[in-house]
Design a protein around this motif. Sequence first.
Motif, PDB file in Angstrom:
ATOM      1  N   ALA A  93      42.958  52.664   7.523  1.00  0.00           N
ATOM      2  CA  ALA A  93      43.808  53.163   6.439  1.00  0.00           C
ATOM      3  C   ALA A  93      43.593  52.380   5.142  1.00  0.00           C
ATOM      4  CB  ALA A  93      45.274  53.094   6.857  1.00  0.00           C
ATOM      5  N   TYR A  94      43.509  51.044   5.234  1.00  0.00           N
ATOM      6  CA  TYR A  94      43.374  50.213   4.032  1.00  0.00           C
ATOM      7  C   TYR A  94      41.915  49.904   3.687  1.00  0.00           C
ATOM      8  CZ  TYR A  94      48.397  49.451   3.783  1.00  0.00           C
ATOM      9  OH  TYR A  94      49.753  49.633   3.640  1.00  0.00           O
ATOM     10  N   MET A  95      41.020  50.061   4.641  1.00  0.00           N
ATOM     11  CA  MET A  95      39.573  49.913   4.456  1.00  0.00           C
ATOM     12  C   MET A  95      39.175  48.607   3.754  1.00  0.00           C
ATOM     13  SD  MET A  95      37.033  51.760   5.548  1.00  0.00           S
ATOM     14  CE  MET A  95      37.769  53.394   5.766  1.00  0.00           C
ATOM     15  N   PRO A  96      39.571  47.434   4.292  1.00  0.00           N
ATOM     16  CA  PRO A  96      39.067  46.182   3.716  1.00  0.00           C
ATOM     17  C   PRO A  96      37.601  45.955   4.051  1.00  0.00           C
ATOM     18  CG  PRO A  96      40.325  45.718   5.697  1.00  0.00           C
ATOM     19  CD  PRO A  96      40.491  47.183   5.419  1.00  0.00           C
ATOM     20  N   MET A  97      37.083  46.734   4.990  1.00  0.00           N
ATOM     21  CA  MET A  97      35.671  46.659   5.343  1.00  0.00           C
ATOM     22  C   MET A  97      35.226  48.010   5.877  1.00  0.00           C
ATOM     23  SD  MET A  97      36.029  44.371   8.818  1.00  0.00           S
ATOM     24  CE  MET A  97      37.284  43.325   8.068  1.00  0.00           C
TER      25      MET A  97
ATOM     26  N   LEU B 228      46.283  46.901  24.561  1.00  0.00           N
ATOM     27  CA  LEU B 228      45.321  47.865  24.030  1.00  0.00           C
ATOM     28  C   LEU B 228      45.976  48.729  22.955  1.00  0.00           C
ATOM     29  CD1 LEU B 228      42.526  49.147  24.140  1.00  0.00           C
ATOM     30  CD2 LEU B 228      43.352  50.651  25.954  1.00  0.00           C
ATOM     31  N   ALA B 229      47.220  49.123  23.177  1.00  0.00           N
ATOM     32  CA  ALA B 229      47.924  49.947  22.191  1.00  0.00           C
ATOM     33  C   ALA B 229      48.111  49.181  20.872  1.00  0.00           C
ATOM     34  CB  ALA B 229      49.275  50.388  22.747  1.00  0.00           C
ATOM     35  N   LEU B 230      48.438  47.891  20.975  1.00  0.00           N
ATOM     36  CA  LEU B 230      48.594  47.072  19.774  1.00  0.00           C
ATOM     37  C   LEU B 230      47.264  46.929  19.036  1.00  0.00           C
ATOM     38  CD1 LEU B 230      50.886  44.222  21.184  1.00  0.00           C
ATOM     39  CD2 LEU B 230      51.556  46.003  19.550  1.00  0.00           C
ATOM     40  N   MET B 231      46.190  46.727  19.788  1.00  0.00           N
ATOM     41  CA  MET B 231      44.865  46.598  19.177  1.00  0.00           C
ATOM     42  C   MET B 231      44.467  47.874  18.444  1.00  0.00           C
ATOM     43  SD  MET B 231      42.635  44.593  22.059  1.00  0.00           S
ATOM     44  CE  MET B 231      42.411  42.818  21.956  1.00  0.00           C
ATOM     45  N   GLN B 232      44.747  49.014  19.056  1.00  0.00           N
ATOM     46  CA  GLN B 232      44.386  50.278  18.437  1.00  0.00           C
ATOM     47  C   GLN B 232      45.222  50.534  17.189  1.00  0.00           C
ATOM     48  OE1 GLN B 232      44.701  53.106  21.676  1.00  0.00           O
ATOM     49  NE2 GLN B 232      42.566  52.796  22.278  1.00  0.00           N
ATOM     50  N   GLU B 233      46.476  50.133  17.217  1.00  0.00           N
ATOM     51  CA  GLU B 233      47.321  50.285  16.030  1.00  0.00           C
ATOM     52  C   GLU B 233      46.810  49.402  14.901  1.00  0.00           C
ATOM     53  OE1 GLU B 233      50.181  52.278  14.013  1.00  0.00           O
ATOM     54  OE2 GLU B 233      49.595  52.573  16.103  1.00  0.00           O
ATOM     55  N   ALA B 234      46.389  48.186  15.242  1.00  0.00           N
ATOM     56  CA  ALA B 234      45.818  47.293  14.232  1.00  0.00           C
ATOM     57  C   ALA B 234      44.524  47.870  13.672  1.00  0.00           C
ATOM     58  CB  ALA B 234      45.566  45.918  14.852  1.00  0.00           C
ATOM     59  N   SER B 235      43.700  48.450  14.537  1.00  0.00           N
ATOM     60  CA  SER B 235      42.445  49.061  14.096  1.00  0.00           C
ATOM     61  C   SER B 235      42.704  50.213  13.135  1.00  0.00           C
ATOM     62  CB  SER B 235      41.644  49.552  15.300  1.00  0.00           C
ATOM     63  OG  SER B 235      41.249  48.477  16.129  1.00  0.00           O
ATOM     64  N   LYS B 236      43.749  50.993  13.400  1.00  0.00           N
ATOM     65  CA  LYS B 236      44.079  52.117  12.522  1.00  0.00           C
ATOM     66  C   LYS B 236      44.505  51.637  11.140  1.00  0.00           C
ATOM     67  CE  LYS B 236      45.428  55.187  16.315  1.00  0.00           C
ATOM     68  NZ  LYS B 236      46.566  55.866  16.993  1.00  0.00           N
ATOM     69  N   LEU B 237      45.170  50.494  11.064  1.00  0.00           N
ATOM     70  CA  LEU B 237      45.540  49.945   9.758  1.00  0.00           C
ATOM     71  C   LEU B 237      44.298  49.566   8.948  1.00  0.00           C
ATOM     72  CD1 LEU B 237      48.656  47.697  10.536  1.00  0.00           C
ATOM     73  CD2 LEU B 237      48.596  49.852   9.269  1.00  0.00           C
ATOM     74  N   LEU B 238      43.269  49.069   9.643  1.00  0.00           N
ATOM     75  CA  LEU B 238      42.031  48.708   8.945  1.00  0.00           C
ATOM     76  C   LEU B 238      41.310  49.955   8.446  1.00  0.00           C
ATOM     77  CD1 LEU B 238      40.625  45.796  11.138  1.00  0.00           C
ATOM     78  CD2 LEU B 238      42.094  45.702   9.118  1.00  0.00           C
TER      79      LEU B 238
ATOM     80  N   TYR C  33      46.091  46.560  -2.806  1.00  0.00           N
ATOM     81  CA  TYR C  33      46.719  47.431  -1.823  1.00  0.00           C
ATOM     82  C   TYR C  33      47.376  48.649  -2.473  1.00  0.00           C
ATOM     83  CZ  TYR C  33      45.935  43.283   0.981  1.00  0.00           C
ATOM     84  OH  TYR C  33      45.336  42.223   1.627  1.00  0.00           O
ATOM     85  N   GLU C  34      47.217  48.795  -3.791  1.00  0.00           N
ATOM     86  CA  GLU C  34      47.761  49.950  -4.484  1.00  0.00           C
ATOM     87  C   GLU C  34      47.000  51.209  -4.051  1.00  0.00           C
ATOM     88  OE1 GLU C  34      47.511  46.482  -7.485  1.00  0.00           O
ATOM     89  OE2 GLU C  34      46.326  47.328  -5.828  1.00  0.00           O
ATOM     90  N   PRO C  35      47.660  52.368  -4.116  1.00  0.00           N
ATOM     91  CA  PRO C  35      47.021  53.605  -3.647  1.00  0.00           C
ATOM     92  C   PRO C  35      45.662  53.880  -4.281  1.00  0.00           C
ATOM     93  CG  PRO C  35      49.355  53.980  -3.962  1.00  0.00           C
ATOM     94  CD  PRO C  35      49.081  52.594  -4.468  1.00  0.00           C
ATOM     95  N   HIS C  36      45.494  53.617  -5.583  1.00  0.00           N
ATOM     96  CA  HIS C  36      44.214  53.935  -6.208  1.00  0.00           C
ATOM     97  C   HIS C  36      43.113  52.978  -5.763  1.00  0.00           C
ATOM     98  CE1 HIS C  36      45.657  50.801  -8.967  1.00  0.00           C
ATOM     99  NE2 HIS C  36      44.439  50.709  -9.465  1.00  0.00           N
ATOM    100  N   LYS C  37      43.473  51.738  -5.402  1.00  0.00           N
ATOM    101  CA  LYS C  37      42.472  50.804  -4.892  1.00  0.00           C
ATOM    102  C   LYS C  37      42.071  51.178  -3.461  1.00  0.00           C
ATOM    103  CE  LYS C  37      42.225  48.081  -8.480  1.00  0.00           C
ATOM    104  NZ  LYS C  37      42.528  46.656  -8.380  1.00  0.00           N
ATOM    105  N   VAL C  38      43.054  51.560  -2.662  1.00  0.00           N
ATOM    106  CA  VAL C  38      42.752  52.014  -1.299  1.00  0.00           C
ATOM    107  C   VAL C  38      41.868  53.254  -1.360  1.00  0.00           C
ATOM    108  CG1 VAL C  38      43.735  52.941   0.834  1.00  0.00           C
ATOM    109  CG2 VAL C  38      44.875  51.044  -0.337  1.00  0.00           C
ATOM    110  N   ALA C  39      42.179  54.149  -2.294  1.00  0.00           N
ATOM    111  CA  ALA C  39      41.388  55.379  -2.440  1.00  0.00           C
ATOM    112  C   ALA C  39      39.942  55.067  -2.790  1.00  0.00           C
ATOM    113  CB  ALA C  39      42.015  56.268  -3.513  1.00  0.00           C
ATOM    114  N   LEU C  40      39.709  54.079  -3.651  1.00  0.00           N
ATOM    115  CA  LEU C  40      38.338  53.705  -4.015  1.00  0.00           C
ATOM    116  C   LEU C  40      37.566  53.248  -2.786  1.00  0.00           C
ATOM    117  CD1 LEU C  40      36.074  53.009  -6.022  1.00  0.00           C
ATOM    118  CD2 LEU C  40      37.166  50.765  -6.329  1.00  0.00           C
ATOM    119  N   ARG C  41      38.144  52.361  -1.994  1.00  0.00           N
ATOM    120  CA  ARG C  41      37.437  51.844  -0.820  1.00  0.00           C
ATOM    121  C   ARG C  41      37.200  52.943   0.211  1.00  0.00           C
ATOM    122  NH1 ARG C  41      41.264  47.701  -1.801  1.00  0.00           N
ATOM    123  NH2 ARG C  41      42.519  48.359  -0.010  1.00  0.00           N
TER     124      ARG C  41
END
Length: 322
Positions: free
Chosen positions: A275-279, A263-273, A73-81
């Motif tokens: 931002a962090y790009m686990p997939m 729906l607002a909670l779902m969209q906020e959760a989607s935005k986190l994905l 979750y470090e910035p350089h790892k997030v940047a790579l993904r």
Amino acid sequence: IAIIEEPQPRWLSFLNEEQDLMDQLPADFAPSVIPNDRLAPNLAKKGLLAVRYPRADVAVSYFAMEHPVVGGYEPHKVALRRAISLAVDVDREIRLVRRSQAIPAQGVVGPETFGYDPQFKSEMGDFSRARAKALLDMHGWVDKDGDGWRDQPSGEPLLLEYATSPDQQSRQLNELWKKYMDAVHIKVEFKIGQWPEQLKAARAGKVMMWGLGQSASSPDADGFLALAYGPQKGEGNLAFFDLPAFNKLYDQQTLLGDTPERLALMQEASKLLVAYMPMKVHAHRIATDLMFPWVIGYQRHPFMREFWRYIDIDPERAAARK
């Protein structure tokens, strides 16, 4: 039910009337069978019927979040993904490999479910090699030894290992992945194996990256969000993503009905994905079922996979045709 793994013999078997219904036309045959998304005249004259529909699904590439190279979750790892995601040309993938039988994805929530917003736009759907290269350069993923390939910020070689299957479409997708990564100077190799083997390895956390699809089993996006829910690591959550802020949003939305608040909670959760790009979510696929006119009671159910139990054959009409 006939299970025929390769597209060509599957299509020929149906065309020769050895099968009565084809569940999801292989994408390779879409240009000739449904040109411009309409059944070809020569097939219509044979009496074939075609039903095209959006699938409630996502096609994704997972990053193993506990892997020492692509995880973290470090910035350089997030940047790579995020850079890898930006380097993927989904429009080209849809056009060349999926034969235009898909739409680009902006997030992890699939069509036909509560939580899907066709107006939602995010970086998940962006393609920009320039931005990908800039992100990599900024965070130290540069060529340190002069061999033409990017290295890790520590100086160790950067090598992506992508788990894949031996089927034809996977091979075509692999070719594109190689071109995408070559263009931003990231070395990638493919670990080919049968799907059950890859799933076993993924659940054990032994896969760096893997591409596969996920379909909804109900008209609700909960199952899509669960792909990143921390308590399901190693089960539905093959990325092993575990972010407290995301887990909290997921828990909160499960307590609500289909309301604007949920729906607002779902969209906020989607935005986190995003931002962090686990997939990297590539696309939502479009499918076409084909059948001969003696099939009775066909109705494609958007979520129940075993819809065929409710259909039948008109034996007199089938016998007259054959």
